[in-house]
Design an enzyme around this catalytic site. Structure first.
Site, PDB file in Angstrom:
ATOM      1  N   TRP A 189       0.865  -1.180   0.000  1.00 57.36           N
ATOM      2  CA  TRP A 189       0.000   0.000   0.000  1.00 57.36           C
ATOM      3  C   TRP A 189       0.902   1.230   0.000  1.00 57.36           C
ATOM      4  O   TRP A 189       1.862   1.300   0.764  1.00 57.36           O
ATOM      5  CB  TRP A 189      -0.922   0.048   1.228  1.00 57.36           C
ATOM      6  CG  TRP A 189      -1.615   1.373   1.283  1.00 57.36           C
ATOM      7  CD1 TRP A 189      -2.627   1.798   0.471  1.00 57.36           C
ATOM      8  CD2 TRP A 189      -1.272   2.489   2.108  1.00 57.36           C
ATOM      9  NE1 TRP A 189      -2.946   3.105   0.758  1.00 57.36           N
ATOM     10  CE2 TRP A 189      -2.132   3.555   1.762  1.00 57.36           C
ATOM     11  CE3 TRP A 189      -0.319   2.692   3.111  1.00 57.36           C
ATOM     12  CZ2 TRP A 189      -2.076   4.803   2.370  1.00 57.36           C
ATOM     13  CZ3 TRP A 189      -0.260   3.931   3.735  1.00 57.36           C
ATOM     14  CH2 TRP A 189      -1.137   4.974   3.369  1.00 57.36           C
ATOM     15  N   GLU A 230      -2.994  -3.028  -2.488  1.00 59.60           N
ATOM     16  CA  GLU A 230      -4.114  -2.404  -1.762  1.00 59.60           C
ATOM     17  C   GLU A 230      -4.426  -1.012  -2.308  1.00 59.60           C
ATOM     18  O   GLU A 230      -3.619  -0.098  -2.236  1.00 59.60           O
ATOM     19  CB  GLU A 230      -3.770  -2.311  -0.268  1.00 59.60           C
ATOM     20  CG  GLU A 230      -4.881  -1.674   0.558  1.00 59.60           C
ATOM     21  CD  GLU A 230      -4.539  -1.594   2.046  1.00 59.60           C
ATOM     22  OE1 GLU A 230      -3.393  -1.912   2.427  1.00 59.60           O
ATOM     23  OE2 GLU A 230      -5.419  -1.207   2.829  1.00 59.60           O
ATOM     24  N   LYS A 232      -7.015   2.509  -2.666  1.00 60.25           N
ATOM     25  CA  LYS A 232      -7.670   3.422  -1.728  1.00 60.25           C
ATOM     26  C   LYS A 232      -8.400   4.504  -2.507  1.00 60.25           C
ATOM     27  O   LYS A 232      -7.989   4.858  -3.610  1.00 60.25           O
ATOM     28  CB  LYS A 232      -6.579   4.021  -0.829  1.00 60.25           C
ATOM     29  CG  LYS A 232      -7.068   4.879   0.288  1.00 60.25           C
ATOM     30  CD  LYS A 232      -5.980   4.988   1.354  1.00 60.25           C
ATOM     31  CE  LYS A 232      -6.325   6.023   2.384  1.00 60.25           C
ATOM     32  NZ  LYS A 232      -5.523   5.892   3.592  1.00 60.25           N
ATOM     33  N   ASP A 263      -9.556  -3.341   1.520  1.00 56.58           N
ATOM     34  CA  ASP A 263      -9.696  -2.712   2.833  1.00 56.58           C
ATOM     35  C   ASP A 263     -11.060  -2.048   2.826  1.00 56.58           C
ATOM     36  O   ASP A 263     -11.322  -1.164   1.990  1.00 56.58           O
ATOM     37  CB  ASP A 263      -8.560  -1.682   3.024  1.00 56.58           C
ATOM     38  CG  ASP A 263      -8.604  -0.980   4.368  1.00 56.58           C
ATOM     39  OD1 ASP A 263      -9.702  -0.545   4.773  1.00 56.58           O
ATOM     40  OD2 ASP A 263      -7.547  -0.836   5.003  1.00 56.58           O
ATOM     41  N   HIS A 266     -11.687   1.664   2.376  1.00 57.53           N
ATOM     42  CA  HIS A 266     -11.094   2.341   1.223  1.00 57.53           C
ATOM     43  C   HIS A 266     -12.032   2.525   0.047  1.00 57.53           C
ATOM     44  O   HIS A 266     -11.586   2.650  -1.085  1.00 57.53           O
ATOM     45  CB  HIS A 266      -9.845   1.574   0.758  1.00 57.53           C
ATOM     46  CG  HIS A 266      -8.700   1.727   1.703  1.00 57.53           C
ATOM     47  ND1 HIS A 266      -7.429   1.320   1.421  1.00 57.53           N
ATOM     48  CD2 HIS A 266      -8.642   2.265   2.950  1.00 57.53           C
ATOM     49  CE1 HIS A 266      -6.631   1.580   2.436  1.00 57.53           C
ATOM     50  NE2 HIS A 266      -7.350   2.147   3.380  1.00 57.53           N
ATOM     51  N   HIS A 290      -8.504  -6.496   4.412  1.00 58.17           N
ATOM     52  CA  HIS A 290      -8.113  -5.636   5.529  1.00 58.17           C
ATOM     53  C   HIS A 290      -9.405  -5.223   6.190  1.00 58.17           C
ATOM     54  O   HIS A 290     -10.083  -4.315   5.719  1.00 58.17           O
ATOM     55  CB  HIS A 290      -7.372  -4.389   5.043  1.00 58.17           C
ATOM     56  CG  HIS A 290      -5.893  -4.532   5.068  1.00 58.17           C
ATOM     57  ND1 HIS A 290      -5.032  -3.465   4.950  1.00 58.17           N
ATOM     58  CD2 HIS A 290      -5.116  -5.625   5.235  1.00 58.17           C
ATOM     59  CE1 HIS A 290      -3.785  -3.904   5.026  1.00 58.17           C
ATOM     60  NE2 HIS A 290      -3.802  -5.202   5.192  1.00 58.17           N
ATOM     61  N   ASP A 298     -12.262   6.911   6.407  1.00 57.32           N
ATOM     62  CA  ASP A 298     -11.408   5.743   6.638  1.00 57.32           C
ATOM     63  C   ASP A 298     -10.687   5.886   7.981  1.00 57.32           C
ATOM     64  O   ASP A 298      -9.476   6.020   8.043  1.00 57.32           O
ATOM     65  CB  ASP A 298     -10.405   5.652   5.478  1.00 57.32           C
ATOM     66  CG  ASP A 298      -9.475   4.466   5.599  1.00 57.32           C
ATOM     67  OD1 ASP A 298      -9.877   3.455   6.193  1.00 57.32           O
ATOM     68  OD2 ASP A 298      -8.335   4.553   5.100  1.00 57.32           O
ATOM     69  N   ASP A 300     -10.340   3.872  10.572  1.00 56.44           N
ATOM     70  CA  ASP A 300      -9.680   2.712  11.178  1.00 56.44           C
ATOM     71  C   ASP A 300     -10.051   2.504  12.639  1.00 56.44           C
ATOM     72  O   ASP A 300      -9.192   2.253  13.491  1.00 56.44           O
ATOM     73  CB  ASP A 300      -8.158   2.786  10.983  1.00 56.44           C
ATOM     74  CG  ASP A 300      -7.770   2.543   9.523  1.00 56.44           C
ATOM     75  OD1 ASP A 300      -8.066   1.451   9.019  1.00 56.44           O
ATOM     76  OD2 ASP A 300      -7.202   3.449   8.888  1.00 56.44           O
ATOM     77  N   ASP A 330      -7.031  -4.204   9.956  1.00 56.41           N
ATOM     78  CA  ASP A 330      -6.335  -2.931   9.816  1.00 56.41           C
ATOM     79  C   ASP A 330      -7.082  -1.845  10.567  1.00 56.41           C
ATOM     80  O   ASP A 330      -7.912  -1.156  10.009  1.00 56.41           O
ATOM     81  CB  ASP A 330      -6.193  -2.573   8.323  1.00 56.41           C
ATOM     82  CG  ASP A 330      -5.273  -1.379   8.131  1.00 56.41           C
ATOM     83  OD1 ASP A 330      -4.647  -0.947   9.117  1.00 56.41           O
ATOM     84  OD2 ASP A 330      -5.186  -0.866   7.002  1.00 56.41           O
TER      85      ASP A 330
END
Ligand code: RNT
Ligand code: ZN
Length: 423
Positions: A189, A230, A232, A263, A266, A290, A298, A300, A330
């Site tokens: 990423w 990955e 985004k 992810d 993303h 993820h 995003d 997390d 993640d």
């Protein structure tokens, strides 16, 4: 405290209830044992790493918020925390490292100089635990990433530096996979992108493609290394364009045989990552997940058992694709006990997969094939009130890990005895 006999009784009742729908809970528990989740080491120290004492996440468009005491300050503390986390989880999990988490023994080792020796400590640890390691190049928190571009940089010195870094990461990951007898996923990423509307998207994407071609010109056996990319949608400071977008990596991976990493933070908030799985599996061999929780962006946050995670797990199971998926997490939340955050997040993911495995697949498929859509809807709703928690409790019990809220006390004890004593 939940009593053992009570857990068993509840399980037996649940077992009968699921059997009536043609679902064998004993088999579900057996399958759960085969699902291993790759624990991202970076929740333990807020994506700091060990390059220099007190390293901190900087740049890259990702952000940790909170200042809860007790973060891991060195490799010993991180190992101590991971051991604690794993002791509170049923089943066997893997560990996912970022390149900045090497054992650099107090020396400055720049990213284009790292090699497998810096990760020997982790390989030994994984060997002791009989588990596998996964890996990630760290293309942020570095002066050469400060202008927002790494593998797609027009600055050729920077671009070549990052190509070398990622090449070394693949070599390290392949070495880990070879020594541990289980392939390591090396997930790439990069933060590259631009805050305001750029006029030369094309050149940056051409450079990213060129860098990836250089990186993947080195081949490793798939038994050692699985390459993953990955994408985004946007990051802080890359709101107007992200070079490594979904289209970019989807096309690259489909053409060249890498895994795609999904992810779920993303994508546009109304996009369902769960829906993408059956589409991608038609064209890519494997997928990396993820799992995360974006709150408005995003962000997390710690994963919880919500509809998004549930659909992802259901789709993996419905596609019969457990053996084609690598599950990674993640999230990084520094506002609560970090060890507790791990355990809550992993247990949520496990619960989602267990819930998906407990689905009466034959019955639902028959309804669907016969056009009985009311019946399908009703049964899907009814499943939400079935005693899947009793099955999960029993799964924890037979794995000799704390059942239900017992793990909260264990995390609190660890906080009092260990975390609170860290400066
Ligand atoms: C960033 C990506 C990436 C990182 C980790 C630390 O948006 O999700 O996976 O979170 O590599
Ligand atoms: Zn991610």
């Amino acid at each position: 405290m939940v009593k053992q006999s009570k857990i068993e009784k509840a399980y037996q009742l649940a077992r009968e209830e699921y059997l009536e729908l043609g679902v064998d809970t004993d088999m579900v528990i057996e399958k759960m044992g085969g699902i291993s989740i790759s624990l991202h080491c970076w929740q333990a120290d807020d994506v700091g790493g060990f390059e220099t004492p007190g390293s901190q996440l900087s740049g890259g468009g990702i952000q940790v918020t909170g200042g809860y005491p007790g973060k891991a300050r060195n490799i010993d503390e991180l190992i101590q925390d991971m051991d604690k986390v794993m002791s509170l989880l049923p089943g066997k999990q893997r560990l996912n490292l970022h390149a900045i988490y090497g054992d650099f023994a107090g020396k400055a080792v720049d990213r284009d100089r790292i090699d497998i020796r810096h990760f020997q400590r982790w390989i030994d640890w994984a060997q002791e635990h009989g588990t596998g390691l996964d890996f990630n190049p760290t293309c942020f928190s570095h002066p050469y990433a400060d202008d927002g571009f790494t593998l797609s940089a027009k600055n050729d010195k920077h671009r070549r530096f990052w190509v070398e870094h990622v090449k070394r990461c693949r070599e390290i990951a392949a070495g880990m996979g070879r020594r541990l007898g289980t392939p390591s996923v090396n997930n790439i990423w990069i933060p590259d992108g631009s805050k305001d509307v750029p006029v030369d998207r094309f050149e940056h994407r051409a450079l990213l493609k060129k860098s990836l071609d250089e990186i993947f010109s080195v081949k490793y056996p798939r038994e050692y290394l699985l390459d993953s990319l990955e994408s985004k949608l946007f990051g802080i400071g890359s709101e107007s364009m992200v070079v490594g977008s979904h289209e970019f990596y989807l096309a690259y991976a489909a053409r060249n045989g890498q895994m795609l990493c999904l992810d779920n933070g993303h994508f546009h908030p109304t996009e369902q990552v769960g829906d993408k799985i059956s589409a991608l599996l038609q064209f890519t061999g494997r997928l990396l997940l993820h799992l995360t929780r974006g709150v408005r962006w995003d962000s997390d946050h710690v994963v919880i058992f919500n509809d998004e995670i549930s659909l992802i797990a259901q789709e993996v199971i419905r596609c019969n694709a457990l053996d084609r998926i690598n599950i990674g997490l993640d999230f990084f939340d520094a506002s609560i006990n970090r060890v507790g955050a791990y355990v809550a997040g992993v247990r949520a993911v496990q619960l989602a997969f267990m819930f998906a495995l407990l689905e009466p697949a034959d019955l639902l498929r028959n309804y669907e094939n016969d056009g009985k859509y009311f019946e399908r809807l009703a049964l899907l709703e009814l499943m939400k009130a079935k005693p899947f928690g009793a099955v999960y409790d029993y799964y924890c019990m037979i794995n000799e890990v704390p059942v239900a809220d017992n793990y909260i006390k264990s995390v609190k004890d660890y906080e009092n005895e260990v975390l609170s004593k860290r400066g």
